[in-house]
Write an enzyme that holds these catalytic residues in place. Structure first.
Site, short mmCIF file in Angstrom:
data_model
loop_
_atom_site.label_atom_id
_atom_site.label_comp_id
_atom_site.label_asym_id
_atom_site.label_seq_id
_atom_site.Cartn_x
_atom_site.Cartn_y
_atom_site.Cartn_z
N ASP A 125 -64.03 4.60 88.50
CA ASP A 125 -62.91 4.15 89.37
C ASP A 125 -62.01 3.70 88.35
O ASP A 125 -62.10 3.28 87.36
CB ASP A 125 -63.47 3.17 90.23
CG ASP A 125 -62.45 2.46 91.10
OD1 ASP A 125 -61.77 3.11 91.88
OD2 ASP A 125 -61.88 1.20 91.21
N GLU A 138 -61.05 8.83 87.95
CA GLU A 138 -60.06 8.64 88.89
C GLU A 138 -58.94 8.14 87.93
O GLU A 138 -58.76 6.96 87.72
CB GLU A 138 -60.16 7.71 89.88
CG GLU A 138 -59.04 7.82 90.97
CD GLU A 138 -59.06 6.16 91.54
OE1 GLU A 138 -58.24 6.26 92.57
OE2 GLU A 138 -59.57 5.36 91.07
N ASP A 188 -59.57 -8.29 86.30
CA ASP A 188 -59.72 -7.08 84.96
C ASP A 188 -60.60 -7.40 83.90
O ASP A 188 -60.46 -8.61 83.46
CB ASP A 188 -58.55 -6.66 84.66
CG ASP A 188 -57.48 -5.85 85.52
OD1 ASP A 188 -57.54 -6.17 86.89
OD2 ASP A 188 -57.22 -4.54 85.02
N ASN A 207 -63.53 -1.10 85.84
CA ASN A 207 -62.11 -1.87 85.45
C ASN A 207 -62.14 -3.27 85.83
O ASN A 207 -61.52 -4.12 84.95
CB ASN A 207 -61.03 -1.28 86.23
CG ASN A 207 -59.93 -1.72 86.06
OD1 ASN A 207 -59.00 -1.65 85.02
ND2 ASN A 207 -59.25 -2.48 86.89
#
Ligand code: CA
Length: 544
Positions: free
Chosen positions: A237, A273, A207, A139
């Site tokens: 993640d 996640e 990001d 990410n």
């Protein structure tokens, strides 16, 4: 030597052998009763995983920071508990202690060791049938990653009126840059320029921009790099922040990743996640990714804690059984072969013993409610000994409590900003010697899981004719075999459950968090307070 003396000596040897055998069959190691049944571990992606924060796990070289050689030295401890999977939190060079801000995706954090150490870890895991997955943080990168540094240097070098382009600097499109300050506090200025970048978590974690095909090629190369090193897959993640607020776009990114990985490595395992409610995280299964963490059952307000600590019908044992079916159906709506990924706590949550108010019986029973779930179960290091840790994140990542002696071999110092943690239960070293410890209970629960493949792989159904609110009664069916699980979640009462209507069943194994034993007579099962039993067709079960 006289004949009588020889006879006496032989008798003595025989007697000693008998004593030693009896000893080895009981207290000295070799198990009796249901524990003696064979394990039936299947080499697939329904596993029992151990989550390790390398920094706080085990130190091998005396600097009090955990490292890969420390993990290697504890593989026998992990395998002996019955775990057959390990998830390593990030091991790549990073700026922070937790290492979720990667500076280099193809290297090992220096304080954790070398690539040689990692290769050795992979080989040692292979020897023990342990699948090793590593945290993959896609990410965002560290703001110190050369891609980001390169992009910022480029933006700062632009002349008056000059527009940026990916042709001039490919890294420019790897991140989300805009000109002019957006009306949001998750954007940060690039030096003294008019450009701003997105950092959902903080300024040190810019990001990335998944619109960039060049970036996707970089990530494909990174995936190849680690798969070729021999990892078994990845823990992904923060997948809900790829495009914050857009499940559809996140699923598209994950579909690309899954297709890429599975085409080359069909046995790889990936777990994402997506920290969302069930109805949202279930949608992520459409990507083809094997598993997503089951946030429905986890943490201080999840189903496990509610079942153990709250009263009323909605928090009853039956509500727990209903929730098992609800989650199973919700994820299978999006993919028929979805593998649930239940866990109780992870590195972002306070430790479970606190939710259970340090009541050892409750810590154990809650563990059973987690470990006997279908899918791939994840256990955070230290949960098996009921470690303490709450408040700031550093406290949740405290040193593995190997020994009461803080100077003992392998002990780490923990994150620098951690507040001192006082463990309420004994160290691993002490608990390993006690048959009634939390550690021994975890080991039994995983053993039961490993003996009965239906526990991880079975389709769950509720036994609706069991009316007691303190009893969760379910069946699990896999490969045309059906087993039955009964959980007595009453804190004080022994319960009897009639099971004659399900045919001739026997006890395959049980767990008693409050002492005692589960018995069965004439098809009626007697369960002490806080216990679980696994029943299967009598021919297959051990006669008690
Ligand atoms: Ca070290």
């Amino acid at each position: 030597m006289k004949r009588r003396e020889r006879q006496f000596q032989r008798a003595l040897v025989l007697m000693l052998t008998v004593v030693l055998t009896v000893c080895s069959l009981t207290a000295c190691g070799k198990e009796t009763g249901w524990r003696a049944r064979e394990v039936a571990v299947i080499d697939d992606n329904y596993r029992t995983w151990y989550e390790i924060f390398v920094y706080s796990f085990c130190d091998s070289d005396g600097d009090q920071v955990g490292d890969l050689q420390g993990v290697i030295s504890k593989l026998d401890y992990i395998a002996d508990m019955g775990f057959n999977g390990i998830w390593l939190m990030p091991i790549m060079p990073a700026a922070s202690y937790h290492k979720y801000d990667v500076k280099d995706y193809q290297a090992i954090e220096a304080e954790y060791g070398t690539m040689g150490d990692f290769e050795q870890l992979v080989a040692e895991c292979d020897k023990r049938g342990i699948k090793l997955i590593i945290d993959l943080v896609l990410n965002h990168t560290s703001s110190e990653h050369p891609w980001f540094v390169g992009a910022c240097d480029y933006l700062e070098s632009l002349g008056e009126g000059e527009e940026p382009s990916a042709e001039a600097c490919p890294y420019y499109e790897y991140y989300n840059f805009v000109k002019g300050k957006p009306n949001s506090d998750t954007w940060y200025q690039v030096g003294t320029t008019d450009y701003y970048y997105e950092g959902m978590f903080w300024s040190g974690m810019p990001d990335v921009n998944f619109e960039s095909e060049a970036l996707r090629r970089e990530f494909e190369a990174i995936v190849d790099f680690w798969m070729e090193k021999g990892v078994g897959g990845f823990r992904l993640d923060a997948v809900k922040e790829f495009y914050s607020g857009s499940t559809g776009k996140n699923v598209e990114v994950l579909t690309w990743l899954n297709d890429y990985v599975k085409a080359a490595y069909p046995d790889a395992y990936m777990v994402g996640e997506a920290w969302e409610g069930l109805n949202t995280y279930a949608q992520y299964y459409a990507s083809g990714i094997d598993s997503f963490f089951n946030f429905e059952f986890a943490g201080p307000t999840g189903v496990i804690t509610k079942t153990m600590m709250f009263s009323g019908e909605t928090n009853s044992a039956q509500a727990y059984a209903k929730a098992l079916v609800r989650v199973q159906n919700a994820i299978r709506d999006y993919r028929a072969d979805a593998i649930d990924a239940p866990f109780f706590v992870n590195h972002d949550m306070a430790r479970a013993a606190g939710y259970m108010q340090y009541d050892q019986r409750k810590v154990k029973m809650a563990a059973a409610l987690n470990i006997l779930m279908s899918g791939s179960v994840f256990v955070y290091y230290g949960e098996e000994i009921g470690m303490t840790g709450s408040g700031k994140d550093e406290n949740k990542r405290a040193p593995m409590y190997w020994s009461a002696d803080a100077q003992a071999e392998g002990m780490t110092r923990g994150p620098l900003d951690m507040e001192p943690q006082e463990n309420q239960f004994a160290s691993a070293e002490e608990q390993m010697k006690a048959a009634d410890s939390i550690y021994s209970f975890y080991k039994d629960a995983i053993l039961l899981r490993n003996q009965n493949p239906e526990i991880a792989r079975g389709t769950v159904a509720r036994l609706e004719d069991v009316a007691d609110l303190d009893i969760a009664a379910i069946s699990k069916t896999y490969n045309e075999e059906t087993i039955y699980l009964l959980y007595n979640i009453s804190e004080t009462e022994e319960k009897q459950v009639a099971m004659q209507q399900y045919g001739a069943l026997g006890i395959a194994g049980y767990l008693c968090a409050d002492g005692g034993e589960v018995t069965m007579k004439d098809g009626v099962v007697t369960l002490p307070s806080y216990s679980v039993v696994v029943l299967r067709g009598e021919a297959a079960a051990d006669r008690q």
